[in-house]
Enzyme design. Structure first.
Site, PDB file in Angstrom:
ATOM      1  N   CYS A 136      -4.154   2.650  -2.231  1.00 24.46           N
ATOM      2  CA  CYS A 136      -2.991   3.548  -2.118  1.00 24.46           C
ATOM      3  C   CYS A 136      -2.645   4.118  -3.489  1.00 24.46           C
ATOM      4  O   CYS A 136      -2.334   5.306  -3.635  1.00 24.46           O
ATOM      5  CB  CYS A 136      -1.777   2.798  -1.556  1.00 24.46           C
ATOM      6  SG  CYS A 136      -2.041   2.044   0.056  1.00 24.46           S
ATOM      7  N   CYS A 151      -0.702  -1.550  -3.281  1.00 26.76           N
ATOM      8  CA  CYS A 151      -2.014  -1.497  -2.637  1.00 26.76           C
ATOM      9  C   CYS A 151      -2.981  -0.709  -3.528  1.00 26.76           C
ATOM     10  O   CYS A 151      -2.740   0.478  -3.793  1.00 26.76           O
ATOM     11  CB  CYS A 151      -1.849  -0.842  -1.266  1.00 26.76           C
ATOM     12  SG  CYS A 151      -3.374  -0.228  -0.529  1.00 26.76           S
TER      13      CYS A 151
END
Length: 228
Positions: free
Chosen positions: A159, A156
């Site tokens: 992330c 991600c």
């Protein structure tokens, strides 16, 4: 005159190379070995988990909200090598990215199908693993003091951007215990704790939720949350 013609020829060759936006698997494989390259998988999370290119980030192009949210965390000034299953979605994604300021986007001709046919390796082939249960999670957060839940995934983009921030936060606040929830696997738990996007951060004090935030968070904001 000779030097001028040579310079013009070299300039034209460089421009042609820069304009080459779609390459075969062998060329793509060599390209992603360069430093600073961003590899972007625009297939679904399920497809991604059947195997992907090394160090790839992921956003489902067919989910416009997810794609638009995650793509903003890529660096527009650095090359992005983008791919999908057969080339259709990556072509559309690459076109959108070029129209929105990305300076160099390179597509994998034929997608993962062509990559496999060229004998290039995949990584991250997921073996089905059990999800974290709600009971296990509740036990992890029901302790005295501070607990920070990080709902995220390595693929991600936001992330990935948060990793150094979290590392510094935990170094500076050793009283905080980190609980990681796998956003690509623990889907039932995510529903139970109402984590709808990646990343999501939830801060608990003595087992009680006191703060929550979805998306990228500054170190200052995380630190201030401890004052609650």
């Amino acid at each position: 005159m000779y030097r001028f013609l040579l310079a013009l020829l070299l300039s034209s060759s460089t421009l042609l190379a820069q304009q080459q936006t779609s390459v075969d698997a062998v060329t793509f494989a060599k390209g992603i070995q360069q430093p600073g390259i961003q590899v972007f998988d625009v297939r679904t999370a399920g497809e991604f988990n059947t195997g992907h290119l090394p160090d790839a980030l992921q956003a489902d192009y067919t989910k416009k909200t997810e794609f638009n949210e995650r793509v903003q965390y890529l660096n527009k000034t650095k090359p992005v090598y983008v791919y999908c299953l057969s080339g259709g979605r990556s072509s559309a994604a690459a076109r959108w990215m070029r129209e929105n300021g990305f300076q160099q986007v390179v597509e994998l001709e034929g997608g993962i199908n062509a990559w496999k046919q060229a004998g290039e390796p995949l990584t991250g082939v997921s073996e089905k693993k059990p999800q974290m249960s709600v009971a296990t999670y509740e036990k992890a957060i029901q302790q005295k003091g501070w607990v920070l839940t990080d709902v995220g995934a390595t693929w991600c983009p936001p992330c990935r951007q948060m990793e150094p921030v979290l590392e510094k936060f935990l170094r500076e606040n050793k009283q905080v215990t980190l609980v990681k929830v796998d956003g690509g696997n623990d889907v039932e738990l995510m529903k139970a704790i109402d984590a709808k996007g990646l990343p999501t951060f939830i801060l608990y004090k003595d087992g009680k939720e006191v703060w929550r935030k979805q998306g990228v968070v500054e170190l200052r904001v995380l630190t201030e949350a401890l004052q609650r």
